[in-house]
Design a protein around this motif. Structure first.
Motif, PDB file in Angstrom:
ATOM      1  N   LEU A  61     102.918  57.142  64.227  1.00  0.00           N
ATOM      2  CA  LEU A  61     101.600  57.445  64.784  1.00  0.00           C
ATOM      3  C   LEU A  61     100.605  57.685  63.662  1.00  0.00           C
ATOM      4  O   LEU A  61     100.894  58.390  62.696  1.00  0.00           O
ATOM      5  CB  LEU A  61     101.681  58.671  65.695  1.00  0.00           C
ATOM      6  CG  LEU A  61     102.512  58.489  66.965  1.00  0.00           C
ATOM      7  CD1 LEU A  61     102.539  59.777  67.770  1.00  0.00           C
ATOM      8  CD2 LEU A  61     101.983  57.345  67.812  1.00  0.00           C
ATOM      9  N   MET A  62      99.423  57.109  63.812  1.00  0.00           N
ATOM     10  CA  MET A  62      98.365  57.176  62.813  1.00  0.00           C
ATOM     11  C   MET A  62      97.042  57.363  63.537  1.00  0.00           C
ATOM     12  O   MET A  62      96.958  57.192  64.753  1.00  0.00           O
ATOM     13  CB  MET A  62      98.326  55.881  62.000  1.00  0.00           C
ATOM     14  CG  MET A  62      98.039  54.656  62.837  1.00  0.00           C
ATOM     15  SD  MET A  62      97.781  53.141  61.860  1.00  0.00           S
ATOM     16  CE  MET A  62      96.134  53.447  61.199  1.00  0.00           C
ATOM     17  N   PRO A  63      95.969  57.729  62.836  1.00  0.00           N
ATOM     18  CA  PRO A  63      94.680  57.854  63.507  1.00  0.00           C
ATOM     19  C   PRO A  63      94.096  56.474  63.809  1.00  0.00           C
ATOM     20  O   PRO A  63      94.307  55.525  63.042  1.00  0.00           O
ATOM     21  CB  PRO A  63      93.824  58.591  62.476  1.00  0.00           C
ATOM     22  CG  PRO A  63      94.395  58.170  61.164  1.00  0.00           C
ATOM     23  CD  PRO A  63      95.878  58.046  61.390  1.00  0.00           C
ATOM     24  N   PRO A  64      93.367  56.333  64.884  1.00  0.00           N
ATOM     25  CA  PRO A  64      92.695  55.051  65.141  1.00  0.00           C
ATOM     26  C   PRO A  64      91.619  54.754  64.111  1.00  0.00           C
ATOM     27  O   PRO A  64      91.275  53.597  63.878  1.00  0.00           O
ATOM     28  CB  PRO A  64      92.108  55.234  66.543  1.00  0.00           C
ATOM     29  CG  PRO A  64      91.990  56.705  66.721  1.00  0.00           C
ATOM     30  CD  PRO A  64      93.117  57.311  65.955  1.00  0.00           C
ATOM     31  N   VAL A  65      91.104  55.794  63.483  1.00  0.00           N
ATOM     32  CA  VAL A  65      90.170  55.713  62.366  1.00  0.00           C
ATOM     33  C   VAL A  65      90.086  57.128  61.788  1.00  0.00           C
ATOM     34  O   VAL A  65      90.415  58.110  62.459  1.00  0.00           O
ATOM     35  CB  VAL A  65      88.777  55.214  62.819  1.00  0.00           C
ATOM     36  CG1 VAL A  65      88.055  56.269  63.676  1.00  0.00           C
ATOM     37  CG2 VAL A  65      87.903  54.812  61.636  1.00  0.00           C
ATOM     38  N   GLY A  66      89.689  57.247  60.530  1.00  0.00           N
ATOM     39  CA  GLY A  66      89.479  58.576  59.964  1.00  0.00           C
ATOM     40  C   GLY A  66      90.760  59.271  59.542  1.00  0.00           C
ATOM     41  O   GLY A  66      91.755  58.632  59.199  1.00  0.00           O
ATOM     42  N   LEU A  67      90.732  60.605  59.590  1.00  0.00           N
ATOM     43  CA  LEU A  67      91.825  61.437  59.076  1.00  0.00           C
ATOM     44  C   LEU A  67      92.622  62.075  60.195  1.00  0.00           C
ATOM     45  O   LEU A  67      92.056  62.618  61.148  1.00  0.00           O
ATOM     46  CB  LEU A  67      91.267  62.526  58.158  1.00  0.00           C
ATOM     47  CG  LEU A  67      92.257  63.520  57.556  1.00  0.00           C
ATOM     48  CD1 LEU A  67      91.848  63.888  56.128  1.00  0.00           C
ATOM     49  CD2 LEU A  67      92.366  64.796  58.405  1.00  0.00           C
ATOM     50  N   LEU A  68      93.938  62.025  60.069  1.00  0.00           N
ATOM     51  CA  LEU A  68      94.874  62.727  60.948  1.00  0.00           C
ATOM     52  C   LEU A  68      95.591  63.782  60.128  1.00  0.00           C
ATOM     53  O   LEU A  68      95.915  63.554  58.964  1.00  0.00           O
ATOM     54  CB  LEU A  68      95.862  61.721  61.530  1.00  0.00           C
ATOM     55  CG  LEU A  68      97.170  62.198  62.177  1.00  0.00           C
ATOM     56  CD1 LEU A  68      97.610  61.203  63.248  1.00  0.00           C
ATOM     57  CD2 LEU A  68      98.303  62.382  61.153  1.00  0.00           C
ATOM     58  N   ASN A  69      95.826  64.970  60.741  1.00  0.00           N
ATOM     59  CA  ASN A  69      96.764  65.898  60.115  1.00  0.00           C
ATOM     60  C   ASN A  69      97.686  66.514  61.163  1.00  0.00           C
ATOM     61  O   ASN A  69      98.412  65.766  61.809  1.00  0.00           O
ATOM     62  CB  ASN A  69      96.090  66.895  59.164  1.00  0.00           C
ATOM     63  CG  ASN A  69      95.020  67.767  59.752  1.00  0.00           C
ATOM     64  OD1 ASN A  69      93.996  67.281  60.237  1.00  0.00           O
ATOM     65  ND2 ASN A  69      95.218  69.067  59.687  1.00  0.00           N
ATOM     66  N   ASP A  70      97.737  67.803  61.345  1.00  0.00           N
ATOM     67  CA  ASP A  70      98.793  68.460  62.109  1.00  0.00           C
ATOM     68  C   ASP A  70      99.033  67.843  63.493  1.00  0.00           C
ATOM     69  O   ASP A  70      98.073  67.613  64.243  1.00  0.00           O
ATOM     70  CB  ASP A  70      98.470  69.929  62.343  1.00  0.00           C
ATOM     71  CG  ASP A  70      98.154  70.690  61.084  1.00  0.00           C
ATOM     72  OD1 ASP A  70      98.253  70.114  59.991  1.00  0.00           O
ATOM     73  OD2 ASP A  70      97.790  71.881  61.198  1.00  0.00           O
ATOM     74  N   PRO A  71     100.307  67.660  63.885  1.00  0.00           N
ATOM     75  CA  PRO A  71     100.597  67.395  65.295  1.00  0.00           C
ATOM     76  C   PRO A  71     100.339  68.652  66.107  1.00  0.00           C
ATOM     77  O   PRO A  71     100.615  69.760  65.650  1.00  0.00           O
ATOM     78  CB  PRO A  71     102.082  67.028  65.295  1.00  0.00           C
ATOM     79  CG  PRO A  71     102.643  67.720  64.085  1.00  0.00           C
ATOM     80  CD  PRO A  71     101.529  67.733  63.068  1.00  0.00           C
ATOM     81  N   ASN A  72      99.808  68.478  67.296  1.00  0.00           N
ATOM     82  CA  ASN A  72      99.465  69.587  68.184  1.00  0.00           C
ATOM     83  C   ASN A  72      99.978  69.311  69.593  1.00  0.00           C
ATOM     84  O   ASN A  72     100.132  68.149  69.980  1.00  0.00           O
ATOM     85  CB  ASN A  72      97.948  69.783  68.275  1.00  0.00           C
ATOM     86  CG  ASN A  72      97.283  70.147  66.962  1.00  0.00           C
ATOM     87  OD1 ASN A  72      96.123  69.848  66.749  1.00  0.00           O
ATOM     88  ND2 ASN A  72      98.006  70.787  66.066  1.00  0.00           N
TER      89      ASN A  72
END
Length: 479
Positions: free
Chosen positions: A34-45
């Motif tokens: 899993l990755m962001p559709p755009v931009g930055l991803l961090n913690d799973p929630n």
């Protein structure tokens, strides 16, 4: 503030559409993470299964590849393999979360999914306020914010965040990561009968207490659960000094095991143990699924650890989540194993029985960029290694009982390593994606989780032995 929330959602959707082709053209875009559709991803929630559907929310900054006022992005899946991007769950558009809907968790109550999260607020001088908030949904897709349920208690700084909520017997409980006024990390506990009114019970445990000693200035992303007869407190402490092979990342993740006294809110426990030995693993979150399994997903990143150097930034995105894993507690240790559903990704296999003596060997039919690789070691006389795409190498030195993962740094191109002591290695299971490697050692007793960025057209897989090594290798292509 409904109009502001809707405005932010529309802007984020436009950002996805504007950069969709740029993101999809990236050769480092993962095939099964899993990755962001755009931009930055961090913690799973908010990791949860409800009515047969798994939900993974994630910290998301859609407008840049840097941290900022976070949204909650959202993926759903029926099988932990095939995921769909759902509508945005939370936007930072209200007075109590205007500088970010920070990390939190999900529960189901009265046939509604409830998201608990930290509302981050900063004034014009950068002074922080923090609120624990709730939103709810009747369908698990569209969420209505219901405001603040917990404010900052006395004795703690505004670094007070990441609520994890669960039910024990007839009461609800919430743990929050924080620091006290002396800037020492700790976890606090709240209790509730209705998920609205919460009673503060105090510190579950804290830095400076025995047997953990000094354990940093801030503890993030706590998760407290029962597993195989033990209570496990999983969290991410900040401020640990490196100690031999331990604590080599900027920030760490690990756990305490013992027993929580729900009456007093205190936990008796043993020493702190790192959960992952690799370069990028942080802020994991667990859930108990409908099959009774304790599953975990982590962020394959670490705050402030070379983030500005990731090559994916050129394609308008950064960071991924780990594969879902099953947790077990065996022999006073947490084991992590790939979720069984991931076997459905396999679509062809090759098996070889190999004997190497002071030589390197490469078989073209084993090369590739996306695969699962199982190496079952029968004998290692001196050292045995596997090198993936000429960028990352896992080596076991039987003479020193040391297992080492080495890669080319994406910051400066130099070699860097992470290691652990292990008496013997009989199994290495690699999940290799376009820009990540997860290695499960001895059926999940140790795990190395890391990003890597090899040359696009190098798909080599090389085995090497100093002395004599015998092993069986099985490779599956993944779809």
């Amino acid at each position: 503030m409904l109009d502001r929330n809707n405005e932010l959602k529309e802007l984020a959707i436009k950002e996805i559409e504007m950069h969709r082709e740029t993101v999809e053209r990236d050769p480092y875009r993962p095939a099964f993470h899993l990755m962001p559709p755009v931009g930055l991803l961090n913690d799973p929630n908010g990791f949860i299964q409800w009515k047969g559907t798994y939900h993974v929310f994630f910290q998301w900054m859609p407008f840049k590849t840097e941290h900022g006022a976070k949204f909650w992005g959202h993926y759903t899946s029926k099988d932990l393999v095939n995921w769909e991007l759902a509508p945005i769950a939370l936007t930072p558009g209200d007075w109590y979360d205007k500088n970010g809907c920070y990390s939190g968790s999900a529960v189901v109550h009265d046939n509604k999914m409830k998201l608990f999260y930290t509302g981050n607020v900063k004034d014009e001088n950068g002074n922080r306020e923090t609120y624990q908030c709730v939103a709810e949904s009747e369908d698990g897709i569209h969420f209505d914010k219901k405001g603040v349920v917990v404010e900052l208690p006395e004795g703690y700084t505004p670094h007070f965040r990441d609520p994890k909520v669960w039910k024990h017997l007839d009461k609800w409980y919430m743990v929050i990561g924080t620091q006290d006024l002396s800037e020492e990390g700790r976890i606090v506990l709240y209790e509730s009968s209705d998920l609205r009114e919460w009673t503060f019970k105090g510190d579950v445990t804290a830095s400076g207490q025995e047997p953990i000693g000094d354990l940093g200035y801030m503890w993030e992303c706590p998760d407290l659960f029962e597993l195989d007869g033990k209570d496990i407190l999983l969290f991410s402490p900040q401020g640990l000094e490196g100690n031999g092979y331990l604590y080599q990342n900027v920030y760490q993740t690990g756990y305490l095991s013992g027993e929580l006294d729900y009456a007093s809110g205190k936990m008796s426990h043993g020493a702190f143990t790192e959960l992952d030995r690799g370069f990028e693993f942080y802020a994991p979150q667990t859930t108990l699924d409908e099959n009774g399994r304790r599953l975990v997903i982590g962020w394959m990143g670490v705050p402030e650890q070379g983030e500005e150097h990731h090559p994916t930034i050129a394609h308008k995105w950064i960071h991924i989540l780990t594969i879902p894993r099953e947790l077990h507690y065996e022999g006073n240790q947490l084991f992590q194993r790939p979720a069984a559903e991931l076997e459905a990704m396999r679509h062809s296999d090759i098996t070889k029985n190999v004997s190497l003596s002071n030589e390197r060997k490469e078989w073209s039919e084993l090369n590739g960029a996306v695969y699962e690789l199982l190496v079952q070691l029968n004998k290692v006389e001196e050292t045995f290694s596997v090198t993936i795409r000429n960028n990352a190498t896992m080596t076991y030195d039987a003479t020193k009982s040391v297992l080492t993962f080495k890669r080319k740094s994406f910051v400066n191109g130099e070699e860097e390593t992470r290691s652990c002591l292990i008496e013997s290695v009989n199994e290495l299971r690699f999940y290799v994606d376009s820009s990540s490697i997860e290695v499960f050692v001895n059926d999940g007793k140790e795990v190395f989780t890391s990003r890597f960025f090899p040359e696009e057209y190098n798909e080599s897989l090389v085995f090497e032995a100093d002395g004599h090594s015998t092993f069986q290798v099985t490779k599956w292509l993944l779809k």
